[in-house]
Write a protein that holds these residues in place. Structure first.
Motif, PDB file in Angstrom:
ATOM      1  N   ILE A  32     -42.484 -47.010  38.332  1.00 47.04           N
ATOM      2  CA  ILE A  32     -42.941 -47.985  37.341  1.00 47.04           C
ATOM      3  C   ILE A  32     -42.701 -47.458  35.929  1.00 47.04           C
ATOM      4  CG2 ILE A  32     -45.001 -49.114  36.381  1.00 47.04           C
ATOM      5  CD1 ILE A  32     -46.016 -49.305  39.351  1.00 47.04           C
ATOM      6  N   ALA A  33     -43.041 -46.210  35.680  1.00 49.25           N
ATOM      7  CA  ALA A  33     -42.839 -45.622  34.350  1.00 49.25           C
ATOM      8  C   ALA A  33     -41.362 -45.613  33.978  1.00 49.25           C
ATOM      9  CB  ALA A  33     -43.411 -44.202  34.309  1.00 49.25           C
ATOM     10  N   SER A  52     -47.572 -37.291  46.114  1.00 50.32           N
ATOM     11  CA  SER A  52     -46.568 -37.862  47.013  1.00 50.32           C
ATOM     12  C   SER A  52     -46.227 -36.901  48.149  1.00 50.32           C
ATOM     13  CB  SER A  52     -45.297 -38.211  46.250  1.00 50.32           C
ATOM     14  OG  SER A  52     -44.716 -37.053  45.715  1.00 50.32           O
ATOM     15  N   PHE A  89     -53.285 -39.263  45.071  1.00 50.24           N
ATOM     16  CA  PHE A  89     -52.222 -39.269  44.072  1.00 50.24           C
ATOM     17  C   PHE A  89     -50.922 -38.642  44.564  1.00 50.24           C
ATOM     18  CE2 PHE A  89     -49.990 -37.045  40.623  1.00 50.24           C
ATOM     19  CZ  PHE A  89     -49.630 -38.134  39.841  1.00 50.24           C
ATOM     20  N   TYR A 127     -49.735 -42.319  45.731  1.00 48.99           N
ATOM     21  CA  TYR A 127     -49.157 -43.287  44.798  1.00 48.99           C
ATOM     22  C   TYR A 127     -48.383 -42.679  43.634  1.00 48.99           C
ATOM     23  CZ  TYR A 127     -53.591 -42.391  42.369  1.00 48.99           C
ATOM     24  OH  TYR A 127     -54.667 -41.803  41.754  1.00 48.99           O
ATOM     25  N   GLU A 128     -48.181 -41.389  43.632  1.00 45.02           N
ATOM     26  CA  GLU A 128     -47.448 -40.715  42.559  1.00 45.02           C
ATOM     27  C   GLU A 128     -46.047 -41.303  42.356  1.00 45.02           C
ATOM     28  OE1 GLU A 128     -46.031 -36.145  41.499  1.00 45.02           O
ATOM     29  OE2 GLU A 128     -46.899 -36.579  43.464  1.00 45.02           O
ATOM     30  N   MET A 135     -48.325 -49.699  46.119  1.00 44.38           N
ATOM     31  CA  MET A 135     -49.312 -48.738  45.646  1.00 44.38           C
ATOM     32  C   MET A 135     -50.740 -49.196  45.962  1.00 44.38           C
ATOM     33  SD  MET A 135     -49.807 -47.200  41.811  1.00 44.38           S
ATOM     34  CE  MET A 135     -50.464 -48.674  41.040  1.00 44.38           C
ATOM     35  N   LEU A 190     -46.220 -52.084  42.662  1.00 42.73           N
ATOM     36  CA  LEU A 190     -47.657 -52.319  42.533  1.00 42.73           C
ATOM     37  C   LEU A 190     -48.276 -52.741  43.865  1.00 42.73           C
ATOM     38  CD1 LEU A 190     -47.788 -54.100  39.057  1.00 42.73           C
ATOM     39  CD2 LEU A 190     -48.717 -51.839  39.640  1.00 42.73           C
ATOM     40  N   ASN A 250     -44.889 -44.227  43.204  1.00 40.99           N
ATOM     41  CA  ASN A 250     -44.958 -45.590  42.689  1.00 40.99           C
ATOM     42  C   ASN A 250     -45.095 -45.574  41.167  1.00 40.99           C
ATOM     43  OD1 ASN A 250     -46.785 -45.587  45.439  1.00 40.99           O
ATOM     44  ND2 ASN A 250     -45.332 -47.283  45.354  1.00 40.99           N
ATOM     45  N   LEU A 251     -45.983 -44.709  40.664  1.00 37.58           N
ATOM     46  CA  LEU A 251     -46.190 -44.626  39.219  1.00 37.58           C
ATOM     47  C   LEU A 251     -44.936 -44.118  38.507  1.00 37.58           C
ATOM     48  CD1 LEU A 251     -49.835 -43.240  39.001  1.00 37.58           C
ATOM     49  CD2 LEU A 251     -49.047 -45.584  38.599  1.00 37.58           C
ATOM     50  N   LEU A 252     -44.239 -43.170  39.112  1.00 33.10           N
ATOM     51  CA  LEU A 252     -43.012 -42.660  38.497  1.00 33.10           C
ATOM     52  C   LEU A 252     -41.942 -43.752  38.418  1.00 33.10           C
ATOM     53  CD1 LEU A 252     -42.861 -39.112  40.098  1.00 33.10           C
ATOM     54  CD2 LEU A 252     -43.161 -39.660  37.672  1.00 33.10           C
TER      55      LEU A 252
END
Length: 144
Positions: A116-117, A91, A89, A109-110, A80, A77, A112-114
């Motif tokens: 985190i998910a 990467s 978005f 930030y793609e 990101m 976070l 980072n989200l992956l």
């Protein structure tokens, strides 16, 4: 089997990023944190790589997933919201093409989200059958 795949990819990824910061020395990472306005950049440059390295190892082994995932999510976070958000978005940001191949800009930030998910998924479903968490749970039941 799905948790094992997630754990191997996520754990190795965090370990690789943490080791890259540690093996080259944390001074460059400290400068990056200072430039982006992160408070206490020296402390962050020492703590974050070890969170990534040791947290990644815990994920890889499947031990204390929830405990390991929380600080890893926090590092994602922070990265990101302070760095990657400015680059959109994707990467993979291709900014040019040379005879040697494509030239890439900073990542968005793609990823980072992956991460985190994936970590949230592991927190919700558990580390899976092939994990130290499962062995510890099995041993606890045997003793009871």
């Amino acid at each position: 089997m799905a948790p094992l795949g997630l754990r191997l990819i996520i754990g190795f990824g965090f370990m690789a990023h943490g080791w890259a910061k540690i093996s080259r020395g944390t001074a460059g990472f400290e400068r990056l944190l200072a430039r982006t306005g992160i408070p206490l950049p020296h402390l962050g440059s020492v703590v974050a790589p070890y969170v990534e390295l040791l947290g990644g190892l815990a994920v890889l082994l499947g031990i204390f997933i929830t405990v390991a995932a929380l600080p890893l999510i926090a590092t994602m976070l922070v990265a990101m919201l302070t760095i990657h958000i400015h680059y959109g978005f994707s990467s993979v940001n291709t900014i040019g093409l040379t005879p040697e191949g494509p030239v890439f800009g900073p990542p968005g930030y793609e990823i980072n989200l992956l991460y985190i998910a994936g970590l949230l998924s592991l927190m919700l479903t558990g580390a899976g059958a092939f994990s130290i968490d499962r062995l510890l749970r099995r041993n606890r039941r045997v003793r009871e």
